[in-house]
Design a protein around this motif. Structure first.
Motif, PDB file in Angstrom:
ATOM      1  N   ARG A   2       3.507   5.073 -17.183  1.00  0.00           N
ATOM      2  CA  ARG A   2       4.058   4.205 -16.146  1.00  0.00           C
ATOM      3  C   ARG A   2       3.481   2.792 -16.207  1.00  0.00           C
ATOM      4  N   MET A   3       2.182   2.677 -16.496  1.00  0.00           N
ATOM      5  CA  MET A   3       1.543   1.367 -16.439  1.00  0.00           C
ATOM      6  C   MET A   3       2.055   0.409 -17.506  1.00  0.00           C
ATOM      7  N   LEU A   4       2.594   0.920 -18.602  1.00  0.00           N
ATOM      8  CA  LEU A   4       3.089   0.033 -19.651  1.00  0.00           C
ATOM      9  C   LEU A   4       4.421  -0.606 -19.288  1.00  0.00           C
ATOM     10  N   TYR A   5       5.055  -0.137 -18.213  1.00  0.00           N
ATOM     11  CA  TYR A   5       6.277  -0.784 -17.725  1.00  0.00           C
ATOM     12  C   TYR A   5       5.974  -1.922 -16.749  1.00  0.00           C
ATOM     13  N   LEU A   6       4.707  -2.059 -16.365  1.00  0.00           N
ATOM     14  CA  LEU A   6       4.307  -3.085 -15.404  1.00  0.00           C
ATOM     15  C   LEU A   6       3.460  -4.125 -16.121  1.00  0.00           C
ATOM     16  N   HIS A   7       3.785  -5.397 -15.961  1.00  0.00           N
ATOM     17  CA  HIS A   7       2.954  -6.424 -16.549  1.00  0.00           C
ATOM     18  C   HIS A   7       1.680  -6.593 -15.722  1.00  0.00           C
ATOM     19  N   ALA A   8       0.721  -7.358 -16.233  1.00  0.00           N
ATOM     20  CA  ALA A   8      -0.625  -7.400 -15.652  1.00  0.00           C
ATOM     21  C   ALA A   8      -0.606  -7.893 -14.207  1.00  0.00           C
ATOM     22  N   ARG A   9       0.129  -8.951 -13.942  1.00  0.00           N
ATOM     23  CA  ARG A   9       0.142  -9.487 -12.580  1.00  0.00           C
ATOM     24  C   ARG A   9       0.757  -8.492 -11.599  1.00  0.00           C
ATOM     25  N   PHE A  10       1.826  -7.831 -12.018  1.00  0.00           N
ATOM     26  CA  PHE A  10       2.455  -6.839 -11.146  1.00  0.00           C
ATOM     27  C   PHE A  10       1.528  -5.646 -10.936  1.00  0.00           C
ATOM     28  N   ARG A  11       0.740  -5.260 -11.945  1.00  0.00           N
ATOM     29  CA  ARG A  11      -0.209  -4.146 -11.798  1.00  0.00           C
ATOM     30  C   ARG A  11      -1.285  -4.486 -10.778  1.00  0.00           C
ATOM     31  N   HIS A  12      -1.811  -5.701 -10.841  1.00  0.00           N
ATOM     32  CA  HIS A  12      -2.826  -6.098  -9.860  1.00  0.00           C
ATOM     33  C   HIS A  12      -2.247  -6.133  -8.448  1.00  0.00           C
ATOM     34  N   GLN A  13      -1.007  -6.567  -8.296  1.00  0.00           N
ATOM     35  CA  GLN A  13      -0.379  -6.578  -6.972  1.00  0.00           C
ATOM     36  C   GLN A  13      -0.176  -5.162  -6.443  1.00  0.00           C
ATOM     37  N   LEU A  14       0.205  -4.239  -7.329  1.00  0.00           N
ATOM     38  CA  LEU A  14       0.385  -2.846  -6.902  1.00  0.00           C
ATOM     39  C   LEU A  14      -0.932  -2.247  -6.439  1.00  0.00           C
ATOM     40  N   LEU A  15      -2.017  -2.458  -7.183  1.00  0.00           N
ATOM     41  CA  LEU A  15      -3.313  -1.909  -6.799  1.00  0.00           C
ATOM     42  C   LEU A  15      -3.835  -2.571  -5.525  1.00  0.00           C
ATOM     43  N   ARG A  16      -3.566  -3.850  -5.344  1.00  0.00           N
ATOM     44  CA  ARG A  16      -4.005  -4.508  -4.113  1.00  0.00           C
ATOM     45  C   ARG A  16      -3.246  -3.974  -2.906  1.00  0.00           C
ATOM     46  N   ALA A  17      -1.964  -3.704  -3.065  1.00  0.00           N
ATOM     47  CA  ALA A  17      -1.190  -3.152  -1.946  1.00  0.00           C
ATOM     48  C   ALA A  17      -1.654  -1.739  -1.603  1.00  0.00           C
ATOM     49  N   LEU A  18      -1.896  -0.906  -2.617  1.00  0.00           N
ATOM     50  CA  LEU A  18      -2.366   0.451  -2.356  1.00  0.00           C
ATOM     51  C   LEU A  18      -3.803   0.467  -1.846  1.00  0.00           C
ATOM     52  N   GLY A  19      -4.561  -0.577  -2.130  1.00  0.00           N
ATOM     53  CA  GLY A  19      -5.940  -0.647  -1.660  1.00  0.00           C
ATOM     54  C   GLY A  19      -6.097  -1.169  -0.257  1.00  0.00           C
ATOM     55  N   GLN A  20      -5.010  -1.502   0.423  1.00  0.00           N
ATOM     56  CA  GLN A  20      -5.061  -2.001   1.799  1.00  0.00           C
ATOM     57  C   GLN A  20      -4.200  -1.130   2.707  1.00  0.00           C
ATOM     58  N   PRO A  21      -4.565   0.149   2.882  1.00  0.00           N
ATOM     59  CA  PRO A  21      -3.770   1.015   3.762  1.00  0.00           C
ATOM     60  C   PRO A  21      -4.049   0.724   5.227  1.00  0.00           C
ATOM     61  N   ASP A  22      -3.208   1.265   6.078  1.00  0.00           N
ATOM     62  CA  ASP A  22      -3.426   1.110   7.513  1.00  0.00           C
ATOM     63  C   ASP A  22      -4.686   1.841   7.965  1.00  0.00           C
ATOM     64  N   GLU A  23      -4.981   2.956   7.299  1.00  0.00           N
ATOM     65  CA  GLU A  23      -6.179   3.730   7.607  1.00  0.00           C
ATOM     66  C   GLU A  23      -6.627   4.438   6.333  1.00  0.00           C
ATOM     67  N   ARG A  24      -7.918   4.355   6.045  1.00  0.00           N
ATOM     68  CA  ARG A  24      -8.446   5.012   4.856  1.00  0.00           C
ATOM     69  C   ARG A  24      -8.722   6.479   5.172  1.00  0.00           C
ATOM     70  N   ASP A  25      -7.875   7.355   4.658  1.00  0.00           N
ATOM     71  CA  ASP A  25      -8.048   8.786   4.822  1.00  0.00           C
ATOM     72  C   ASP A  25      -7.961   9.446   3.459  1.00  0.00           C
ATOM     73  N   SER A  26      -7.957  10.764   3.464  1.00  0.00           N
ATOM     74  CA  SER A  26      -7.931  11.497   2.193  1.00  0.00           C
ATOM     75  C   SER A  26      -6.630  11.261   1.436  1.00  0.00           C
ATOM     76  N   ALA A  27      -5.509  11.126   2.147  1.00  0.00           N
ATOM     77  CA  ALA A  27      -4.223  10.916   1.467  1.00  0.00           C
ATOM     78  C   ALA A  27      -4.193   9.565   0.758  1.00  0.00           C
ATOM     79  N   SER A  28      -4.631   8.506   1.438  1.00  0.00           N
ATOM     80  CA  SER A  28      -4.643   7.184   0.801  1.00  0.00           C
ATOM     81  C   SER A  28      -5.649   7.128  -0.336  1.00  0.00           C
ATOM     82  N   MET A  29      -6.771   7.855  -0.218  1.00  0.00           N
ATOM     83  CA  MET A  29      -7.763   7.886  -1.286  1.00  0.00           C
ATOM     84  C   MET A  29      -7.209   8.561  -2.529  1.00  0.00           C
ATOM     85  N   LEU A  30      -6.575   9.720  -2.379  1.00  0.00           N
ATOM     86  CA  LEU A  30      -6.000  10.423  -3.526  1.00  0.00           C
ATOM     87  C   LEU A  30      -4.869   9.618  -4.169  1.00  0.00           C
TER      88      LEU A  30
END
Length: 666
Positions: free
Chosen positions: A276-304
């Motif tokens: 999957r990661m090879l379909y995303l360029h570097a800038r888009f990959r960093h944006q995806l990880l930043r969005a997933l790293g800012q959840p409304d609440e850090r719980d087990s589901a967001s961690m996994l």
């Protein structure tokens, strides 16, 4: 949202010019302004003398080095203006609904297009005045019979005119006076002195082992792989459409977190073919990880969910950035409510993998995360080792480290160390806000010093209500109402870091920069007070007084406040002539139902969670007259209003069965 670390003195000058053009210490003289406007006059003007050199440098910072909007990129200018607007909206006075305060793109554009404000006395440095006496506005618990909780009713929105800030700038001496020592003769030493006192003296005579030095060859091309030309082309139209939807969802989430759910983003990501990661360029990959790293609440589901995407990145052979490693360490330690040795070991393993295998040196943010984790787990020797390692690497302290130090000494019940850390934070030019004062209140209450903690709270109220009001709760002096959301908190934190940098560069402007920081009590302040006096002390009258203050400041009710109240009923109720009676419990229960109904209509943020339902059932099992029938009724009402997962519903069913089988404590 992170502000780029490349924001230098030109941006600092832009903030000083936009926010405080009339500052007397920084305002250039008329001759300098005229010389800056006229090129011909520059050649004929005299050179400044030695005493005029600071004024000359600051005038250049406010005039010739002021960047125009064209010298910054659109993203950098937008982040800067959002940070500035977040602080300005948190310090203004409003007469209407506090929900009218919004940090949006329209307000940021208004700040960008507007010119310098006219000079007025609100930003002039007044004569120092003593702080208001806390005895005049202290709550009287004896006159309160019980907590009167009513849900916040929506008010009619009206167009209100922004008034000028009423709070005068605070000097360093006044900031230090917010936290008083034991007595006037006490001499508070340095933080290092208190840490040295806590260390084992027998460990000082041995040299520390040499740390392994591992370096890996990494280039900028490795971090920016794959580029737009190197990404895999979608094989079919369906994959191309999924990529378009994923990109749109990620960008929308970063701009407006409430519009897109992270589960939807992860579901779109899972629909991509491997790898999957090879379909995303570097800038888009960093944006995806930043969005997933800012959840409304850090719980087990967001961690996994976050670690699943991180595993795809590592399996593809793409290196992670320092911010992504730090986010992974935070997820590995803060997905649970109570930090244990398991989370500490996980954080240390990720740190080892980050430095030895990935070849990325830990930053000051990494050490602050590790120090905070070790402190909350109660592993104080490890926390001191991390503290010394950070010092040996030459990292500079910021507001995160000083606040963690205050919390560290509070857990050790060392209030002198707390005061020393607070004093060094003020002397270092850091901006003091509500978060720092909340850490002081929490540590003092945990250490048994209730009177100093209450004095800090009274001074926070006095500063937020304004120095001109004789009666803090008079209708003629409405309080300053900061509206705090997860997005605005990130903006305010980044803006406070930038203002601290400006304060160190320009010490004369420190009181005016400090005036922008919010100092009013917030939800976390009343959560700390309610848990201490309600759950630990069982003082219902004091809790009722704080709830009245909370209502006066227009702070909306939160499920954490109801959780503290139900804990108090479960622990201190159930016996004759107790102030935690069944009638007051029914009043709290009716207020919770009204708040839940308002939240379902989009007028609040209260929701039924597992711990709230558990302590609610325990409270009725302890205080209700017909316990079994009333507990079953409460369970049915909660079940109709909660939104729990199947596993959580099964857990609640098992808990109710155990509560019934135990006979409700008889």
């Amino acid at each position: 949202m992170r502000v780029s670390s490349r924001i230098d003195g030109s941006i600092c000058g832009a903030i000083l010019h936009v926010l405080y053009p009339p500052l007397s210490p920084l305002r250039p003289s008329p001759s300098l302004r005229s010389s800056a406007q006229s090129p011909s006059s520059c050649s004929s003007s005299r050179l400044p003398t030695a005493s005029q050199q600071p004024r000359r440098c600051l005038s250049l910072l406010a005039t010739r080095r002021r960047p125009s909007p064209l010298t910054l990129s659109s993203s950098s200018r937008r982040r800067l203006l959002l940070c500035v607007q977040a602080l300005q909206t948190s310090r203004l006075r409003f007469d209407g609904d506090p929900a009218a305060v919004r940090v949006n793109h329209a307000a940021a554009a208004t700040v960008e297009n507007s010119g310098p404000e006219p000079e007025h006395e609100g930003y002039a440095a007044p004569e120092p005045q003593p702080l208001p006496s806390p005895s005049s506005s202290s709550p009287n618990p004896s006159t309160t019979t019980g907590p009167a909780i009513t849900p916040q009713q929506p008010q009619t929105r009206k167009k209100q005119k922004h008034l000028k800030p009423i709070r005068r700038p605070l000097t360093k001496e006044e900031l230090l006076a917010l936290v008083d020592p034991y007595d006037d003769t006490e001499e508070i030493g340095r933080v290092e002195d208190y840490l040295q006192y806590l260390r084992d003296p027998y460990m000082r005579g041995y040299a520390e082992p040499e740390q392994p030095k591992v370096t890996l060859a990494r280039t900028a091309e490795d971090e920016e792989y794959p580029s737009l030309e190197q990404v895999l082309e979608p094989a079919d139209e369906g994959t191309r459409h999924v990529l378009w939807e994923l990109r749109f969802a990620v960008l929308t989430r970063l701009r407006s977190p409430h519009k897109v759910d992270l589960d939807h983003i992860y579901e779109l990501y899972q629909r991509l073919p491997e790898p999957r990661m090879l379909y995303l360029h570097a800038r888009f990959r960093h944006q995806l990880l930043r969005a997933l790293g800012q959840p409304d609440e850090r719980d087990s589901a967001s961690m996994l969910r976050y670690f699943a995407v991180i595993a795809d990145v590592k399996n593809t052979g793409i290196p992670l950035t320092t911010a992504e490693w730090n986010c992974a360490i935070v997820f590995a330690t803060k997905y649970v409510g109570r930090v244990t040795d398991v989370e500490v070991d996980t954080a240390l393993k990720l740190w080892r993998e980050m430095e030895l295998e990935a070849g990325i040196r830990a930053t000051d943010v990494t050490f602050n995360i590790l120090f905070d984790v070790a402190t909350k787990a109660g592993n104080f020797p490890l926390a001191e080792m991390i503290y010394r390692e950070m010092e040996s690497r030459g990292h500079r302290y910021n507001r995160y480290h000083y606040t963690s130090l205050i919390h560290f000494f509070g857990l050790k019940h060392d209030t002198s160390g707390m005061r020393a850390a607070y004093r060094e934070m003020v002397e270092a030019g850091e901006i003091i806000d509500t978060v720092v004062l909340n850490a002081m209140i929490s540590g003092l209450l945990r250490s048994g010093e209730e009177a100093p903690a209450e004095r800090i709270y009274e001074r926070m109220k006095a500063l937020s209500l304004g120095p001109s009001s004789t009666n803090p709760f008079s209708p003629n002096s409405p309080p300053i109402l900061p509206v705090r959301t997860p997005l605005s908190d990130r903006f305010i934190t980044q803006a406070l870091l930038m203002l601290s940098k400006l304060s160190r560069r320009h010490p004369h402007a420190q009181p005016h920069l400090q005036d922008m920081a919010p100092l009013a009590p917030d939800l976390q302040t009343y959560r700390i007070l309610a848990n201490h006096y309600g759950v630990k002390r069982g003082d219902l009258g004091r809790v009722a007084a704080y709830l009245d203050d909370m209502k006066h400041f227009h702070i909306p009710l939160h499920h954490s406040i109801f959780l503290a109240l139900f804990k108090g009923f479960a622990r201190h109720g159930g016996y004759p002539r107790s102030p935690w009676s069944e009638q007051r419990l029914e009043g709290i229960w009716n207020a919770l139902l009204q708040a839940l109904d308002a939240a379902q209509e989009g007028e609040g943020g209260i929701e039924v969670r597992t711990w709230l339902a558990i302590w609610c059932l325990r409270a009725f099992a302890k205080c209700a007259g017909s316990r079994e029938r009333r507990v079953l009724e409460v369970y049915d009402v909660l079940k109709a209003r909660w939104a729990l997962s199947p596993e959580e519903e099964q857990f609640m069913g098992d808990f109710l069965s155990g509560l019934v089988n135990r006979g409700f404590g008889k």
